[in-house]
Design a protein around this motif. Structure first.
Motif, PDB file in Angstrom:
ATOM      1  N   LEU A   1       0.935  -1.154  -0.042  1.00 37.36           N
ATOM      2  CA  LEU A   1      -0.101   0.018  -0.007  1.00 37.36           C
ATOM      3  C   LEU A   1       1.007   1.384   0.102  1.00 37.36           C
ATOM      4  O   LEU A   1       0.386   2.396   0.189  1.00 37.36           O
TER       5      LEU A   1
ATOM      6  N   ARG B   1     -11.141   4.956   1.102  1.00 32.33           N
ATOM      7  CA  ARG B   1     -10.613   5.086  -0.474  1.00 32.33           C
ATOM      8  C   ARG B   1     -11.469   5.968  -1.271  1.00 32.33           C
ATOM      9  O   ARG B   1     -12.570   5.987  -1.212  1.00 32.33           O
TER      10      ARG B   1
ATOM     11  N   ASP C   1      -5.203   8.018  -4.955  1.00 27.80           N
ATOM     12  CA  ASP C   1      -3.824   7.479  -5.342  1.00 27.80           C
ATOM     13  C   ASP C   1      -3.579   7.645  -6.934  1.00 27.80           C
ATOM     14  O   ASP C   1      -2.448   7.352  -7.509  1.00 27.80           O
TER      15      ASP C   1
ATOM     16  N   SER D   1     -14.984   6.516  -3.769  1.00 34.11           N
ATOM     17  CA  SER D   1     -14.333   6.916  -4.915  1.00 34.11           C
ATOM     18  C   SER D   1     -15.468   7.515  -5.892  1.00 34.11           C
ATOM     19  O   SER D   1     -15.182   8.476  -6.879  1.00 34.11           O
TER      20      SER D   1
ATOM     21  N   GLU E   1      -5.653   8.196   0.888  1.00 34.91           N
ATOM     22  CA  GLU E   1      -4.929   8.090   0.037  1.00 34.91           C
ATOM     23  C   GLU E   1      -4.253   9.412  -0.287  1.00 34.91           C
ATOM     24  O   GLU E   1      -3.343   9.613  -1.230  1.00 34.91           O
ATOM     25  N   THR E   2      -4.773  10.504   0.082  1.00 35.49           N
ATOM     26  CA  THR E   2      -4.290  11.908  -0.099  1.00 35.49           C
ATOM     27  C   THR E   2      -2.832  12.529   0.939  1.00 35.49           C
ATOM     28  O   THR E   2      -2.519  11.545   1.276  1.00 35.49           O
TER      29      THR E   2
ATOM     30  N   LEU F   1      -5.783   0.736  -2.402  1.00 31.36           N
ATOM     31  CA  LEU F   1      -6.884   0.320  -1.453  1.00 31.36           C
ATOM     32  C   LEU F   1      -8.043  -0.326  -2.365  1.00 31.36           C
ATOM     33  O   LEU F   1      -8.957  -1.108  -1.980  1.00 31.36           O
TER      34      LEU F   1
ATOM     35  N   SER G   1      -1.031  10.246  -7.592  1.00 30.47           N
ATOM     36  CA  SER G   1       0.137  10.269  -6.757  1.00 30.47           C
ATOM     37  C   SER G   1       1.381  10.292  -7.559  1.00 30.47           C
ATOM     38  O   SER G   1       2.241  10.777  -6.968  1.00 30.47           O
TER      39      SER G   1
ATOM     40  N   THR H   1       4.237   8.141   1.868  1.00 27.53           N
ATOM     41  CA  THR H   1       3.564   7.289   2.770  1.00 27.53           C
ATOM     42  C   THR H   1       3.845   7.255   4.214  1.00 27.53           C
ATOM     43  O   THR H   1       5.288   6.944   4.395  1.00 27.53           O
TER      44      THR H   1
ATOM     45  N   GLN I   1      -1.286   8.835   2.259  1.00 23.49           N
ATOM     46  CA  GLN I   1      -0.523   8.351   0.745  1.00 23.49           C
ATOM     47  C   GLN I   1      -0.600   7.075   0.609  1.00 23.49           C
ATOM     48  O   GLN I   1       0.610   6.470   0.192  1.00 23.49           O
ATOM     49  N   LEU I   2      -1.661   6.280   0.947  1.00 21.85           N
ATOM     50  CA  LEU I   2      -1.721   5.073   0.669  1.00 21.85           C
ATOM     51  C   LEU I   2      -2.055   4.877  -0.770  1.00 21.85           C
ATOM     52  O   LEU I   2      -2.620   5.587  -1.438  1.00 21.85           O
ATOM     53  N   ARG I   3      -1.658   3.583  -1.342  1.00 21.95           N
ATOM     54  CA  ARG I   3      -2.027   3.110  -2.532  1.00 21.95           C
ATOM     55  C   ARG I   3      -2.867   1.875  -2.618  1.00 21.95           C
ATOM     56  O   ARG I   3      -2.733   1.228  -1.674  1.00 21.95           O
TER      57      ARG I   3
END
Length: 257
Positions: free
Chosen positions: A21, A142, A146, A107, A188-189, A224, A149, A72, A220-222
């Protein structure tokens, strides 16, 4: 050790997937930009010490230059005034760094409204479908953000009126931090708060309420989108910086497939 053996076997034969993530750390990793007169963090960079040369003929290594809140990263309670007497990043309990996680997906609503704010009613509706939020676990929001990003301009999405990124309303942040059993909020931001957070009351409510309640934030997760709504185990590995207000972290999830 049968439980650990079973876990390793399940990972080995793909019954459990390990999902990364984490956003890679590079000189292009987006960082939060505060307006004047506030000071800003530096971005990430490498300073080469040697690379199989006269300075070190048999080895390659670097110094790293970065802020605690780059890429992250984990926010510790002491990061915010409301949590100034709380834990630094080196003292966050391991039980909250390996913990259950649920994903609340908004989302589709964010796609047409980058200023979207999550409300208590949205979480209540999610609970009605999926069950209660996990005690000692993480709520991962979510938003689909991302996808931007790798493009700092699009990721920060700032114009003359400020930043336009999704997040959580002030009342929802207070409710999640003070009235639910979650240990933290993951997004995710670029930060746990929405782009409009400076204008909310209080300003930056996710920071104010979560960190003030001794809870944590994760940014800053990816990926998800690849996680189920419930059932994942989140693993967070920040640097144990003594006195640190946060740390870049490798974050991944264990998902039963």
């Amino acid at each position: 050790m049968p439980l650990l053996t079973d876990l390793l076997e399940a990972i080995g034969d793909k019954r459990i997937e390990v999902v990364d993530l984490t956003a890679p750390l590079t000189e292009n990793t987006p960082v939060l930009r505060l307006p004047e007169p506030f000071a800003n963090t530096i971005g990430f960079s490498l300073e080469q010490i040697s690379r199989y040369d006269e300075a070190g003929p048999g080895w390659y290594w670097n110094n790293i230059h970065t802020g605690e809140h780059t890429g992250t990263h984990l926010d510790a309670p002491v990061h915010w005034l409301s949590g100034k007497d709380g834990l630094d990043v080196s003292r966050i309990p391991l039980s909250t760094l390996v913990a259950p996680a649920v994903v609340l997906d908004v989302s589709e609503r964010v796609e047409g409204n980058p200023d979207f704010l999550l409300e208590v009613a949205d979480v209540r509706a999610w609970e009605a479908e999926h069950g209660p939020l996990p005690s000692g676990g993480w709520l991962l929001l979510r938003t689909g953000w991302d996808e931007h990003s790798t493009d700092e301009e699009r990721f920060l999405n700032t114009d003359d009126t400020g930043s336009h990124t999704p997040g959580v309303s002030a009342e929802c942040a207070r409710w999640l931090a003070e009235e639910t059993p979650v240990a933290g909020l993951g997004v995710e931001t670029v930060g746990t708060d929405a782009g409009c957070a400076p204008a909310l009351e209080p300003a930056f409510p996710c920071h104010h309420y979560f960190l003030g309640a001794g809870k944590s934030g994760l940014t800053q997760l990816r990926n998800l989108a690849t996680l189920p709504a419930t059932g994942a185990v989140l693993v967070i590995s920040p640097l144990p910086i003594v006195g640190g207000s946060g740390s870049p972290a490798r974050v991944y999830a264990l998902v039963e497939r």
